[in-house]
Design a protein around this motif. Structure first.
Motif, short mmCIF file in Angstrom:
data_model
loop_
_atom_site.label_atom_id
_atom_site.label_comp_id
_atom_site.label_asym_id
_atom_site.label_seq_id
_atom_site.Cartn_x
_atom_site.Cartn_y
_atom_site.Cartn_z
N ASP A 172 42.50 48.86 44.32
CA ASP A 172 42.30 47.47 43.90
C ASP A 172 42.10 46.56 45.10
OD1 ASP A 172 42.43 47.94 41.17
OD2 ASP A 172 44.59 47.60 41.05
N SER A 175 38.70 46.38 46.01
CA SER A 175 37.82 45.99 44.88
C SER A 175 37.11 47.19 44.27
CB SER A 175 36.81 44.93 45.34
OG SER A 175 37.48 43.77 45.80
N THR A 177 37.33 48.88 41.39
CA THR A 177 37.97 48.79 40.08
C THR A 177 37.60 49.92 39.14
OG1 THR A 177 36.18 47.34 39.32
CG2 THR A 177 38.14 46.29 40.25
#
Length: 321
Positions: A172, A175, A177
């Motif tokens: 996370d 980024s 995801t």
């Protein structure tokens, strides 16, 4: 005329300044003539794209590809944002978080572990042959088994050590995801419930790029991470490449799925390559497709690494032809 080339109050310096200005303009002109080299390299990328698309069209299945030149940032994408089951390729994320926690002082690679029969799962070629309750290993030993022979029991022990949530928190923070560690190895019940370990070609490329450029680990840990990941193994990316070439990668295999992601350390021109396949009618076709793309990519980067800006490749033993 460039500013400062003429000063009416100091007429005697004018010839010198004019000479300096002319030299500066000439240097600027010469620098501009080197620009077309990037155009030649673009042609090579375009031809690589044709080769990869041909492999994709011939494959009875779905393929995603992400390639990045770690020197220039140039890249090639094909279905790069499709989510693929990762199989053992997800172990890259476990290894990265292990090194991160070692760097943070939460774990040590020398931490001991005694083999337990309760930890053993199928496809554990090394751990399955050790003596439960007797054989003592280190965390580094477990990591080596995870990478070199994809030992699933060793991987599960490491997942318990680092903590599955911590791996996903790290992802996370970058980024990433769509890259998730959601189950241990050989947890078929979790897989049947849809809790698969997943990523995309672009995100796995981004993770490897971030590690390479020191955005995840410090310099020492980064070097050790790639040394570990380049442990010799049976895999698809290096299958057709020169035997002495350093390749830090991790393949993955499931029914109808074949993946491989890693960095190929061509001297002076390293690159990331991530190839993922699914819905395969024949898994061997997926393996061969990955190896074929890997070979085509290496051929281009090998030439780029040894070529002048004008495209002449200089190899040892070349004459003055």
């Amino acid at each position: 005329m460039l500013p400062g080339c003429y000063n009416p109050c100091r007429q005697e310096t004018r010839p010198v300044k004019l000479l300096f200005c002319c030299a500066l303009l000439l240097a600027t002109s010469l620098a501009q003539t080197a620009a077309p080299a990037s155009g030649k390299q673009k042609v090579l990328w375009q031809k690589l794209e044709i080769l990869i698309q041909d492999v994709d069209q011939r494959l009875d299945g779905v393929m995603g590809v992400a390639i990045e030149d770690l020197t220039t940032g140039d890249h090639f994408f094909l279905h790069e944002d499709e989510v693929f089951a990762q199989a053992s390729s997800i172990k890259i994320t476990v290894l990265a978080n292990l090194y991160l926690q070692v760097q943070q002082g939460k774990l040590k690679l020398t931490d001991p572990y005694t083999v337990q029969s309760s930890d053993l799962v199928p496809d554990s070629d090394i751990m399955g042959g050790l003596t439960p309750g007797v054989t003592r290993l280190t965390v580094r030993d477990l990591a080596t088994m995870m990478v070199a022979v994809s030992d699933n029991s060793a991987t599960n022990v490491l997942i318990d050590r680092v903590g599955m949530p911590n791996v996903n928190v790290m992802l996370d923070s970058l980024s990433l995801t769509h890259t998730r560690l959601r189950r241990k190895m050989m947890d078929l019940e979790a897989a049947q419930q849809g809790r698969e370990n997943i990523s995309t070609p672009r995100e796995m490329m981004t993770l490897l790029d971030a590690i390479y450029h020191g955005k995840v680990l410090d310099k020492k840990s980064t070097a050790d991470f790639f040394t570990m990941l380049s442990t010799n193994k049976d895999s698809f990316i290096p299958r057709e490449l020169p035997a002495d070439l350093k390749v830090a990668n991790k393949p993955g295999e499931l029914e109808a799925v074949r993946n491989d992601s890693g960095i190929v350390f061509v001297e002076g021109r390293p690159y990331v390559i991530c190839v993922m396949t699914s819905f395969l009618r024949n898994e061997r076709d997926g393996e061969e497709a990955i190896s074929k793309i890997s070979l085509d990519v290496w051929r281009m980067f090998d030439r780029l690494s040894r070529a002048t800006e004008y495209g002449r490749v200089v190899s040892p033993g070349n004459g003055a032809r």
